[in-house]
Each structure stands twice: as C-alpha cells, then as structure tokens.
Design a protein around this motif. Structure first.
Motif, short mmCIF file in Angstrom:
data_model
loop_
_atom_site.label_atom_id
_atom_site.label_comp_id
_atom_site.label_asym_id
_atom_site.label_seq_id
_atom_site.Cartn_x
_atom_site.Cartn_y
_atom_site.Cartn_z
N TYR A 112 0.80 -1.23 0.00
CA TYR A 112 0.00 0.00 0.00
C TYR A 112 0.84 1.28 0.00
O TYR A 112 0.30 2.36 -0.20
N LYS B 103 0.25 1.95 -6.69
CA LYS B 103 -0.91 2.86 -6.63
C LYS B 103 -1.18 3.51 -7.98
O LYS B 103 -2.34 3.66 -8.37
N HIS C 260 -2.85 0.89 -10.21
CA HIS C 260 -4.13 0.31 -9.80
C HIS C 260 -5.31 0.73 -10.68
O HIS C 260 -6.11 -0.14 -11.06
N PRO C 261 -5.47 2.01 -11.05
CA PRO C 261 -6.61 2.37 -11.91
C PRO C 261 -6.63 1.63 -13.25
O PRO C 261 -7.66 1.05 -13.60
N THR D 166 -7.65 -2.09 -12.55
CA THR D 166 -9.06 -2.33 -12.25
C THR D 166 -9.95 -2.01 -13.45
O THR D 166 -10.99 -2.66 -13.66
N LYS E 10 -12.50 -4.71 -15.05
CA LYS E 10 -13.92 -4.40 -15.17
C LYS E 10 -14.40 -4.48 -16.61
O LYS E 10 -15.46 -5.05 -16.89
N GLU F 41 -13.00 -4.85 -1.03
CA GLU F 41 -12.73 -4.01 -2.19
C GLU F 41 -12.78 -2.53 -1.83
O GLU F 41 -11.93 -1.74 -2.29
N ASP F 42 -13.75 -2.13 -1.01
CA ASP F 42 -13.86 -0.72 -0.62
C ASP F 42 -12.62 -0.25 0.14
O ASP F 42 -12.11 0.85 -0.10
N ASN G 233 -9.58 -1.70 0.17
CA ASN G 233 -8.43 -1.77 -0.72
C ASN G 233 -8.36 -0.55 -1.63
O ASN G 233 -7.31 0.08 -1.77
N THR G 234 -9.50 -0.18 -2.20
CA THR G 234 -9.55 0.98 -3.08
C THR G 234 -9.18 2.26 -2.33
O THR G 234 -8.44 3.10 -2.83
N MET H 283 -5.43 2.34 -1.90
CA MET H 283 -4.72 2.44 -3.18
C MET H 283 -4.87 3.83 -3.79
O MET H 283 -4.06 4.23 -4.63
N GLU H 284 -5.87 4.58 -3.36
CA GLU H 284 -6.06 5.94 -3.86
C GLU H 284 -5.24 6.98 -3.10
O GLU H 284 -5.24 8.15 -3.46
#
Length: 208
Positions: free
Chosen positions: A65, A71, A74-75, A78, A82, A118-119, A121-122, A125-126
């Motif tokens: 993290y 980081k 990550h976008p 994901t 998705k 997931e919430d 983790n996100t 990562m943000e």
C-alpha cells in the motif's frame, strides 16, 4: 519498481525462469527449497478475490500500500478487469515498506472479514505517497470505515490473515521477486508496472 522488463513463465505446474533454470536455483539456500505450484499462488482459498471469481484468466499482483508504482498502476488494472468481465483479480498483500504497510494490510484484511475488502483496498490504493497510522486511518475513515471495527475484525481472524501474509511473503521469496509491483497473468510472471495495453496483451496471451 519501473515498467515491466523481465518475464518468466510457469510450466508444468511449477514456476521456472524463462531461461529454463528451475526456481530452486534462484533460492539462496538449498535447505530452504520448496516446490511452489501454480495452484498455490493463483488459488489460495483465503486470499480475497476481485473481478469475476469464475473468470477464465487470473491476474495476481504482489503489492504494498505504500508502493507508488502499485498505486499508479491500480486504476488501469481495475479498469481492464472491469471492462473484460472475465478476469479473476487476486491482490496479494506483500507489506515490505515497513510497519505502516503491515498495518494497512491488516486493516484491509479486517475489512475482508466484514465483507468490504474491495472498498478498503480501493481507499488505500487511492492515497498518495508514504503512509503512517494517521493517514491510513484518515483514508479509511473517509471511505466510511470505523478503524477500530476493522482492527477488531482483523484480530478476530488474526491466525488466518497472518498465515496468508506469511504465505504471500514466502511465495514472493521463492519466485525471486525483488520488489513491487509484480504480476502473474495466467501462467506468466511480469516484474514491474504494467499499463492497460500491456495488461490486455498479457491476458490475450494467457487465453491464447
């Protein structure tokens, strides 16, 4: 870790180097040698799974993290997962940047015990830059978490989560990873960050 430049492959159920050298030759001590299978790494029954749990391709990321490359990566990761809709995403906590990294992993795994992996983790990562306890708590609080409840949930399942973290670390060592991020896509290992196009190509290769 910079953009991915090294690639190794998984063959015959055991992880081996692209040069053909066995994994065991990568270990420091023969006494520590241990067979590591694809199943061990991709399908640990305890590790939370994102994306499509029934997906035909698995992406594993060894991450921390506090790792800036993780980081930033990550976008696109994901987004690819998705958009594809048929990828299992396994985020393997490998907290190598010190105590804040360990605490971050523990709290997010506590969120997994509460069904909100997931919430959490996100949320972490943000974040930007290095973390400390205050910034971790603040980021999770902004995401609607009670940090004390996350800590309690982690401690309630501590034996399970600590064993998972230990396995992740052991796997990273056996594979020969030197830092984060590192990805396994299907049966190929990529050390370093991967952009969206590289991830899509790796998934296509895994399917082909």
């Amino acid at each position: 870790m910079p953009k991915s430049t090294r690639r190794t492959f998984v063959t015959g159920g055991l992880i081996v180097a692209a040069t053909g050298a066995g994994l065991m030759s990568m270990l420091r001590s023969p006494a520590s040698a241990k067979a590591l299978t694809v199943e061990d790494v991709l399908f640990d029954p305890v590790n939370p799974v994102l994306g499509n749990p029934e997906g035909d391709v698995t992406i594993v990321e060894f991450f921390d993290y506090q790792c800036p490359y993780c980081k930033t990566n990550h976008p696109p990761l994901t987004e690819v997962v998705k958009a594809d809709g048929n990828i299992r995403l396994v985020m393997k906590d490998w907290p190598i940047f010190g105590a804040p990294s360990v605490r971050a992993s523990q709290l997010v795994l506590g969120a997994a015990s509460l069904g909100r992996y997931e919430d959490a983790n996100t949320a972490l990562m943000e974040t930007e830059g290095r973390l400390d306890n205050r910034s971790i708590d603040r980021a999770l609080g902004r995401a609607g978490f009670d940090v004390a409840a996350l800590d309690k949930a982690y401690r309630g399942d501590r034996e399970k989560w600590d064993a998972l973290l230990s396995r992740n670390s052991e796997q990273a060592s056996l594979i020969g990873l030197r830092g984060t991020p590192a990805f396994i896509v299907g049966e190929a290992l990529y050390a370093g960050a991967m952009g969206a196009s590289e991830l899509r190509d790796a998934v296509a290769t895994a399917r082909g």
